[in-house]
Motif scaffolding. Structure first.
Motif, PDB file in Angstrom:
ATOM      1  N   GLN A 112       9.570   8.220  -3.714  1.00 10.38           N
ATOM      2  CA  GLN A 112      10.080   6.853  -3.687  1.00 10.38           C
ATOM      3  C   GLN A 112      12.220   7.397  -4.033  1.00 10.38           C
ATOM      4  OE1 GLN A 112       8.274   3.922  -4.818  1.00 10.38           O
ATOM      5  NE2 GLN A 112       6.528   5.192  -4.398  1.00 10.38           N
ATOM      6  N   LEU A 113      12.117   7.885  -5.404  1.00 11.44           N
ATOM      7  CA  LEU A 113      13.298   8.091  -6.042  1.00 11.44           C
ATOM      8  C   LEU A 113      13.866   9.132  -5.324  1.00 11.44           C
ATOM      9  CD1 LEU A 113      15.889   7.078  -8.132  1.00 11.44           C
ATOM     10  CD2 LEU A 113      14.268   8.686  -9.152  1.00 11.44           C
ATOM     11  N   PHE A 114      13.733   9.893  -4.923  1.00  7.69           N
ATOM     12  CA  PHE A 114      14.308  11.138  -4.056  1.00  7.69           C
ATOM     13  C   PHE A 114      14.725  10.894  -3.250  1.00  7.69           C
ATOM     14  CE2 PHE A 114      12.973  14.832  -7.250  1.00  7.69           C
ATOM     15  CZ  PHE A 114      13.492  14.964  -7.664  1.00  7.69           C
ATOM     16  N   TRP A 115      13.949   9.893  -2.566  1.00  4.57           N
ATOM     17  CA  TRP A 115      13.952   9.109  -0.779  1.00  4.57           C
ATOM     18  C   TRP A 115      15.393   8.969  -0.986  1.00  4.57           C
ATOM     19  CZ3 TRP A 115      14.174   6.217   2.633  1.00  4.57           C
ATOM     20  CH2 TRP A 115      14.354   6.330   4.065  1.00  4.57           C
ATOM     21  N   ILE A 116      14.989   7.705  -1.684  1.00  3.38           N
ATOM     22  CA  ILE A 116      15.821   6.773  -1.207  1.00  3.38           C
ATOM     23  C   ILE A 116      17.266   7.227  -2.118  1.00  3.38           C
ATOM     24  CG2 ILE A 116      17.274   4.356  -2.863  1.00  3.38           C
ATOM     25  CD1 ILE A 116      14.017   3.892  -2.502  1.00  3.38           C
ATOM     26  N   PHE A 117      17.492   7.502  -2.721  1.00  5.89           N
ATOM     27  CA  PHE A 117      18.605   8.822  -3.301  1.00  5.89           C
ATOM     28  C   PHE A 117      18.841   9.724  -1.858  1.00  5.89           C
ATOM     29  CE2 PHE A 117      21.392  12.149  -6.221  1.00  5.89           C
ATOM     30  CZ  PHE A 117      21.833  10.920  -6.314  1.00  5.89           C
ATOM     31  N   PHE A 118      18.067  11.190  -1.760  1.00  2.00           N
ATOM     32  CA  PHE A 118      19.464  11.708  -0.726  1.00  2.00           C
ATOM     33  C   PHE A 118      18.401  11.613   0.701  1.00  2.00           C
ATOM     34  CE2 PHE A 118      17.120  14.469  -4.032  1.00  2.00           C
ATOM     35  CZ  PHE A 118      18.733  15.060  -4.887  1.00  2.00           C
ATOM     36  N   GLU A 169       1.149  -1.149   0.008  1.00  2.78           N
ATOM     37  CA  GLU A 169      -0.223   0.161   0.162  1.00  2.78           C
ATOM     38  C   GLU A 169       0.465   1.148   0.484  1.00  2.78           C
ATOM     39  OE1 GLU A 169      -3.132  -0.091  -0.833  1.00  2.78           O
ATOM     40  OE2 GLU A 169      -3.390  -1.982  -0.698  1.00  2.78           O
ATOM     41  N   PHE A 170       1.931   1.725   0.840  1.00  2.00           N
ATOM     42  CA  PHE A 170       2.740   2.898   0.642  1.00  2.00           C
ATOM     43  C   PHE A 170       3.228   2.657  -1.076  1.00  2.00           C
ATOM     44  CE2 PHE A 170       7.083   4.382   1.379  1.00  2.00           C
ATOM     45  CZ  PHE A 170       6.641   5.345   1.809  1.00  2.00           C
ATOM     46  N   PHE A 171       3.891   2.204  -1.332  1.00  2.00           N
ATOM     47  CA  PHE A 171       4.587   1.940  -2.499  1.00  2.00           C
ATOM     48  C   PHE A 171       3.535   1.914  -3.770  1.00  2.00           C
ATOM     49  CE2 PHE A 171       8.235   0.527  -0.569  1.00  2.00           C
ATOM     50  CZ  PHE A 171       8.951   0.969  -0.680  1.00  2.00           C
ATOM     51  N   ARG A 172       2.593   1.698  -3.577  1.00  2.00           N
ATOM     52  CA  ARG A 172       1.053   1.843  -4.561  1.00  2.00           C
ATOM     53  C   ARG A 172       1.055   2.797  -4.031  1.00  2.00           C
ATOM     54  NH1 ARG A 172      -2.711  -3.100  -4.751  1.00  2.00           N
ATOM     55  NH2 ARG A 172      -3.398  -1.173  -7.286  1.00  2.00           N
ATOM     56  N   GLY A 173       0.694   3.864  -3.396  1.00  2.00           N
ATOM     57  CA  GLY A 173       0.254   4.240  -3.034  1.00  2.00           C
ATOM     58  C   GLY A 173       0.670   6.146  -2.952  1.00  2.00           C
ATOM     59  N   THR A 174       2.553   5.988  -2.862  1.00  4.00           N
ATOM     60  CA  THR A 174       3.240   6.863  -3.066  1.00  4.00           C
ATOM     61  C   THR A 174       3.353   7.679  -4.694  1.00  4.00           C
ATOM     62  OG1 THR A 174       4.725   5.858  -2.260  1.00  4.00           O
ATOM     63  CG2 THR A 174       3.744   7.006  -0.596  1.00  4.00           C
ATOM     64  N   VAL A 216      26.532   5.851   4.211  1.00  5.30           N
ATOM     65  CA  VAL A 216      26.769   5.228   3.024  1.00  5.30           C
ATOM     66  C   VAL A 216      26.510   6.021   1.753  1.00  5.30           C
ATOM     67  CG1 VAL A 216      27.151   2.547   3.886  1.00  5.30           C
ATOM     68  CG2 VAL A 216      25.255   3.382   2.329  1.00  5.30           C
ATOM     69  N   GLU A 217      27.524   6.239   0.923  1.00  6.70           N
ATOM     70  CA  GLU A 217      27.158   7.066  -0.353  1.00  6.70           C
ATOM     71  C   GLU A 217      25.979   6.060  -1.836  1.00  6.70           C
ATOM     72  OE1 GLU A 217      29.076   9.956  -3.994  1.00  6.70           O
ATOM     73  OE2 GLU A 217      29.689   9.042  -1.825  1.00  6.70           O
ATOM     74  N   LEU A 218      25.112   6.031  -2.043  1.00 10.60           N
ATOM     75  CA  LEU A 218      24.384   5.290  -2.711  1.00 10.60           C
ATOM     76  C   LEU A 218      24.526   5.958  -4.558  1.00 10.60           C
ATOM     77  CD1 LEU A 218      21.765   4.479  -1.403  1.00 10.60           C
ATOM     78  CD2 LEU A 218      23.228   2.779  -1.715  1.00 10.60           C
ATOM     79  N   SER A 219      24.800   5.707  -5.562  1.00 10.03           N
ATOM     80  CA  SER A 219      24.834   6.010  -6.612  1.00 10.03           C
ATOM     81  C   SER A 219      23.515   5.913  -6.738  1.00 10.03           C
ATOM     82  CB  SER A 219      26.031   4.896  -7.473  1.00 10.03           C
ATOM     83  OG  SER A 219      25.379   3.599  -7.476  1.00 10.03           O
ATOM     84  N   ASN A 220      24.048   6.676  -8.599  1.00  7.73           N
ATOM     85  CA  ASN A 220      22.484   7.467  -9.028  1.00  7.73           C
ATOM     86  C   ASN A 220      21.644   5.407  -9.299  1.00  7.73           C
ATOM     87  OD1 ASN A 220      23.786   6.592 -11.044  1.00  7.73           O
ATOM     88  ND2 ASN A 220      23.686   9.485 -11.592  1.00  7.73           N
ATOM     89  N   LEU A 221      22.529   5.209 -10.050  1.00 11.22           N
ATOM     90  CA  LEU A 221      22.143   3.502 -10.076  1.00 11.22           C
ATOM     91  C   LEU A 221      21.401   2.680  -9.686  1.00 11.22           C
ATOM     92  CD1 LEU A 221      21.922   1.688 -12.789  1.00 11.22           C
ATOM     93  CD2 LEU A 221      24.538   1.164 -12.147  1.00 11.22           C
ATOM     94  N   THR A 222      22.022   2.914  -8.469  1.00 13.26           N
ATOM     95  CA  THR A 222      21.508   1.813  -7.892  1.00 13.26           C
ATOM     96  C   THR A 222      20.851   2.641  -6.941  1.00 13.26           C
ATOM     97  OG1 THR A 222      24.021   1.816  -6.116  1.00 13.26           O
ATOM     98  CG2 THR A 222      22.084   0.824  -5.270  1.00 13.26           C
ATOM     99  N   SER A 223      20.279   3.830  -6.669  1.00 10.82           N
ATOM    100  CA  SER A 223      19.390   4.089  -6.107  1.00 10.82           C
ATOM    101  C   SER A 223      18.121   3.812  -7.350  1.00 10.82           C
ATOM    102  CB  SER A 223      19.316   6.114  -5.672  1.00 10.82           C
ATOM    103  OG  SER A 223      20.138   6.255  -5.360  1.00 10.82           O
ATOM    104  N   GLY A 224      17.991   3.804  -8.022  1.00  9.49           N
ATOM    105  CA  GLY A 224      17.491   3.990  -9.605  1.00  9.49           C
ATOM    106  C   GLY A 224      16.897   2.702  -9.450  1.00  9.49           C
ATOM    107  N   VAL A 225      17.669   1.693  -9.065  1.00 11.09           N
ATOM    108  CA  VAL A 225      17.401   0.164  -9.134  1.00 11.09           C
ATOM    109  C   VAL A 225      16.802  -0.142  -8.107  1.00 11.09           C
ATOM    110  CG1 VAL A 225      18.126  -1.722  -9.644  1.00 11.09           C
ATOM    111  CG2 VAL A 225      19.083  -0.495 -10.520  1.00 11.09           C
ATOM    112  N   ILE A 226      17.159   0.506  -7.088  1.00  7.71           N
ATOM    113  CA  ILE A 226      16.243  -0.079  -5.259  1.00  7.71           C
ATOM    114  C   ILE A 226      15.005   0.988  -5.442  1.00  7.71           C
ATOM    115  CG2 ILE A 226      16.062   0.208  -3.597  1.00  7.71           C
ATOM    116  CD1 ILE A 226      19.046   0.705  -2.992  1.00  7.71           C
ATOM    117  N   ALA A 227      15.027   2.273  -6.023  1.00  7.78           N
ATOM    118  CA  ALA A 227      13.334   2.612  -6.179  1.00  7.78           C
ATOM    119  C   ALA A 227      12.328   1.993  -7.376  1.00  7.78           C
ATOM    120  CB  ALA A 227      12.936   4.011  -6.166  1.00  7.78           C
TER     121      ALA A 227
END
Length: 222
Positions: free
Chosen positions: A71-77, A61-66, A85-96
């Protein structure tokens, strides 16, 4: 009136192809990981364990409702600040995108799992099959077959949603297009061609989904 000149894009053909390849590669990675996650979450949502169902339900419900962009910005920033730890934009994109894909495909798998006759599971129990064998050899093949049409639609949607990763500086097709647009001051030509590239790939896939869905429904006699 501005004169359109699409020939200017010939100078950036290789850059656009590299951006398209990055988009396709990102989509494939997130489809594989997201569908795997979605199947596990779908199993959790059909589990008899109340806690497991509740946790899976909150995730879905969280990931379908936001919005995916948030989600991408939250994971990246934000996530790097929490984990230290520092996450690359590729890693952040894959996770999100994987978490988003897992949430939407879990509902597809949940519906397909519920469509499997209870008598088949009872037969597995009667034969004394371990639960792992039941899932891999009985449940998974039927669930995937029933879920294929919707899963393919989800894959097409993810391909289009992947353009959001350009917002965190990932060199996908959209990001490359924006850079070319800024450098050439030709946003109409560049963004039109980028949109057409997405359309040329997504439209045949959408039509293929309809054909595959018809064949599968006929095979299942639904």
């Amino acid at each position: 009136m501005m004169m359109l000149d699409f020939s200017i894009l010939l100078r950036f053909e290789n850059a656009l192809l590299l951006g398209l390849w990055m988009t396709i590669k990102l989509t494939i990675i997130c489809v594989v990981l997201g569908c795997s996650l979605g199947f596990l979450v779908g199993l959790a949502r059909t589990s008899r364990n109340i806690v497991l169902r509740a946790v899976a339900g909150v995730y879905v419900e969280f990931f379908r409702g936001t919005p995916v962009l948030i989600q991408l910005f939250w994971i990246f920033f934000c996530l790097p600040l929490i984990l230290g730890v520092e996450l690359s934009n590729l890693t952040s994109g894959v996770i999100a995108l994987t978490l988003y894909m897992g949430a939407i495909t879990s509902e597809t798998f949940r519906a397909s799992l519920k469509s499997i006759g209870r008598e088949q599971l009872d037969a597995c129990v009667a034969l004394g099959l371990p639960q792992r064998v039941q899932v891999v050899n009985v449940v998974l093949p039927q669930a995937v077959l029933r879920a294929i049409p919707t899963l393919l639609s989800n894959c097409v949607s993810l391909f289009k949603e992947s353009a959001l990763v350009s917002a965190v500086g990932m060199a996908d097709l959209m990001f490359v297009g924006q850079n070319i647009s800024n450098n050439t001051a030709r946003p109409v030509e560049v963004l039109t061609v980028v949109a057409l590239i997405y359309f040329v790939i997504a439209f045949p896939l959408t039509r293929a989904v309809s054909l595959i869905e018809g064949r599968i429904l006929k095979k299942l006699a639904i």
